[in-house]
Design a protein around this motif. Structure first.
Motif, mmCIF file in Angstrom:
data_model
loop_
_atom_site.group_PDB
_atom_site.id
_atom_site.type_symbol
_atom_site.label_atom_id
_atom_site.label_comp_id
_atom_site.label_asym_id
_atom_site.label_seq_id
_atom_site.Cartn_x
_atom_site.Cartn_y
_atom_site.Cartn_z
ATOM 1 N N CYS A 1 0.840 -1.205 0.000
ATOM 2 C CA CYS A 1 0.000 0.000 0.000
ATOM 3 C C CYS A 1 0.874 1.254 0.000
ATOM 4 O O CYS A 1 1.553 1.550 0.990
ATOM 5 N N TYR A 2 0.858 1.953 -1.110
ATOM 6 C CA TYR A 2 1.574 3.218 -1.228
ATOM 7 C C TYR A 2 0.800 4.110 -2.189
ATOM 8 O O TYR A 2 0.684 3.804 -3.381
ATOM 9 N N VAL B 1 -2.448 4.565 -2.443
ATOM 10 C CA VAL B 1 -3.603 3.862 -3.013
ATOM 11 C C VAL B 1 -4.849 4.147 -2.168
ATOM 12 O O VAL B 1 -5.778 3.350 -2.126
ATOM 13 N N ARG B 2 -4.855 5.286 -1.518
ATOM 14 C CA ARG B 2 -5.941 5.615 -0.596
ATOM 15 C C ARG B 2 -7.309 5.600 -1.281
ATOM 16 O O ARG B 2 -8.315 5.206 -0.675
ATOM 17 N N ILE C 1 -7.979 1.315 -2.070
ATOM 18 C CA ILE C 1 -7.660 0.163 -1.235
ATOM 19 C C ILE C 1 -8.894 -0.427 -0.552
ATOM 20 O O ILE C 1 -9.045 -1.654 -0.468
ATOM 21 N N CYS D 1 -2.015 -6.117 4.612
ATOM 22 C CA CYS D 1 -1.834 -4.840 3.925
ATOM 23 C C CYS D 1 -0.558 -4.195 4.453
ATOM 24 O O CYS D 1 -0.446 -3.934 5.662
ATOM 25 N N ASP E 1 1.646 -1.147 4.819
ATOM 26 C CA ASP E 1 1.763 0.308 4.724
ATOM 27 C C ASP E 1 3.241 0.632 4.545
ATOM 28 O O ASP E 1 4.022 0.626 5.509
ATOM 29 N N CYS F 1 3.590 4.966 3.789
ATOM 30 C CA CYS F 1 2.745 5.721 2.868
ATOM 31 C C CYS F 1 2.450 7.116 3.416
ATOM 32 O O CYS F 1 1.979 7.250 4.558
ATOM 33 N N SER G 1 -2.061 4.970 4.632
ATOM 34 C CA SER G 1 -2.971 3.913 4.181
ATOM 35 C C SER G 1 -3.338 2.965 5.315
ATOM 36 O O SER G 1 -4.476 2.495 5.402
ATOM 37 N N ILE H 1 -7.132 1.900 6.481
ATOM 38 C CA ILE H 1 -7.605 0.511 6.447
ATOM 39 C C ILE H 1 -8.157 0.104 7.807
ATOM 40 O O ILE H 1 -9.239 -0.500 7.912
ATOM 41 N N GLY I 1 -2.811 -2.498 -4.728
ATOM 42 C CA GLY I 1 -3.878 -1.787 -4.045
ATOM 43 C C GLY I 1 -4.605 -0.777 -4.900
ATOM 44 O O GLY I 1 -5.448 -0.026 -4.385
ATOM 45 N N ASP I 2 -4.302 -0.737 -6.212
ATOM 46 C CA ASP I 2 -4.920 0.276 -7.078
ATOM 47 C C ASP I 2 -6.160 -0.236 -7.817
ATOM 48 O O ASP I 2 -6.675 0.434 -8.713
#
Length: 364
Positions: free
Chosen positions: A36-37, A39-40, A43, A59, A61, A64, A68, A72, A116-117
Motif C-alpha cells: 500500500c503506497y 492507493v488511498r 484500497i 496490507c 503500509d 505511505c 494507508s 484501512i 492496491g490500485d
C-alpha cells in the motif's frame, strides 16, 4: 551439488489422477499480500472484493504519506485483514517481501500479491492459486497477452513496452515459457517465498522480473495464467523514461549471471560446450576479418580463401550459439520444488522435536 539440484535429477513419479487432486479453496491457507503506497482512493474497494475463502490479508503500509494503514484500520471491519507498517519506504518489492514474511508467519501457505490500485480482477484468484494447490507450480502469474481480446483495455504504448520487456525477461530469467513478466498479479508457495526472501531481490519496479530470475536459480516451476488487462482511473508511479536504462542494464546483468551460474558453475553440459566453442569461432572469424582489413593493400579484393576463412568460423559460431539457445529454451524447470521443501521442513521439525525431547529426558 545442492539438494535442490539432486531433487531435480531424481526420477519423476507417474502423474496422479487429477480427479483425486481437486483443490479445495476453503482452508487452503491462501493469503493475500497488498503493498500500500498512495492507493488511498482504491484500497478499501479492493478489500471489499476479497472472496470469503481467502484465509487472511496482509496490507503493507510502505511508509505511505497518505497513511494507508490508518485508513484501512478505520474503514475495514474484516477480521482477516492485518496491517503491517514499515518504518521506511521499501518500494513495491520490499513491501511485498515483508508481506510474504508476515503472511507466512500467520499461517499462509499460498501467498497472492495484489496491487492496491484495483487494477486486478480478484475473480481470477482461483485460476491463479490452482496450479500451486495441484502441486504443478511453485509460482503463478497473470498473463494479459494470452489473447488479443485480453489486450483491449491496455494502451498501445504499454502493449509495445511489455512485449519488448517480455523478450528481454525470457533471456535474463530463462523462463522461455512465460510472458508479461511485469504483471504484478502473482501467487507463490510460502516455502519457496522463504527461499527467495533470502536472496537480493530488487525492491523497486524491477521486482517482478528480478523475482523470476531468482526463482530460476532455484529451478522453481512458473506457470502463466491468462487474464485480461484492466485499467481505470489509477495513476501509475512508474515513469518509462526513468526506468528504461536501469531495466536494460539489469536484464543484461541477470543474463550474464544466469548463463555463468547455470552452465558453468552449477552444471556443465552440451550447451556449455556450444557456448564456449561458438564464442571462440565467432571471435576468430571477427578478429581475422579485422586483421585482414587492417593489413590489406588499398583496393585489394579478398580472395576466396580469405572470405571462407573469415565467414566459415562466423557461420559455425552462430550455429553453435543458436543450438545453445535452443537447449536453454527446452531446459525450463518442469518439476516443482515446493513438495520437496515442505517434506524437508517436516523432517527438520521432527528432528528438532526429537532433540528437544532427548534434552528434556536428560534433565539438561
Amino acid at each position: 551439488m545442492s539438494s535442490i539440484d539432486q531433487f531435480h535429477r531424481s526420477p519423476v513419479p507417474a502423474h496422479h489422477d487429477l480427479r483425486l487432486m481437486e483443490p479445495a479453496l476453503e482452508g487452503a491457507g491462501v493469503w493475500i499480500v497488498i503493498p500500500c503506497y498512495k492507493v488511498r482512493d482504491h484500497i478499501l474497494n479492493v478489500l471489499a472484493k476479497v472472496p470469503p475463502w481467502i484465509d487472511g490479508v496482509v496490507c503493507v503500509d510502505d511508509a505511505c504519506p497518505d497513511r494507508s494503514g490508518d485508513l484501512i484500520e478505520a474503514g475495514c471491519a474484516d477480521p482477516r485483514v492485518h496491517v503491517l507498517r514499515l518504518p521506511e519506504n521499501q518500494g513495491v518489492g520490499g513491501a511485498t517481501l515483508a508481506g510474504y514474511g508476515e503472511a507466512a508467519r500467520l499461517g499462509g501457505v499460498i501467498l497472492v500479491k495484489v496491487d492496491g490500485d484495483d487494477q486486478m480482477d480478484l475473480s481470477y484468484l482461483p485460476q491463479l492459486v490452482t496450479p500451486i494447490l495441484l502441486g504443478e507450480a511453485d509460482y503463478a502469474k497473470g498473463n494479459r497477452f494470452s489473447s488479443v481480446s485480453h489486450l483491449q483495455g491496455m494502451p498501445g504504448v504499454r502493449i509495445l513496452g511489455n512485449a519488448g520487456l517480455s523478450f528481454l525477461a525470457k533471456l535474463s530469467t530463462g523462463y522461455w515459457n512465460v510472458f508479461d513478466p511485469t504483471n504484478g498479479f502473482t501467487a507463490i508457495e510460502a516455502s519457496v517465498a522463504r527461499l527467495v526472501a533470502e536472496k537480493r531481490v530488487a525492491k523497486r519496479f524491477f521486482f517482478e522480473t528480478d523475482l523470476l530470475y531468482h526463482l530460476g536459480t532455484l529451478r522453481a516451476v512458473v506457470r502463466d495464467v491468462p487474464m485480461p488487462a484492466r485499467y481505470g482511473d489509477e495513476v501509475s508511479n512508474l515513469k518509462i523514461t526513468e526506468v528504461l536504462g536501469p531495466f536494460a542494464w539489469r536484464h543484461l546483468r541477470n543474463f550474464m549471471r544466469r548463463v555463468l551460474g547455470q552452465y558453468f558453475v552449477r552444471d556443465f553440459n552440451v550447451a556449455t560446450l556450444e557456448l564456449i566453442f561458438g564464442g571462440l569461432f565467432l571471435m576468430f572469424g571477427g578478429l581475422y576479418t579485422l586483421n585482414w582489413m587492417a593489413v590489406r593493400e588499398p583496393g585489394q579484393a579478398a580472395s576466396a580463401g580469405v572470405v571462407m576463412t573469415a565467414a566459415l568460423p562466423v557461420i559455425i559460431g552462430v550455429q553453435l550459439l543458436l543450438q545453445a539457445m535452443n537447449f536453454d529454451v527446452v531446459n525450463v524447470p518442469v518439476r516443482p520444488i515446493h513438495p520437496y521443501l515442505r517434506t524437508l521442513a517436516r523432517i527438520e521439525a521432527a528432528a528438532l522435536g526429537d532433540d528437544a525431547a532427548a534434552t528434556r529426558g536428560s534433565g539438561a
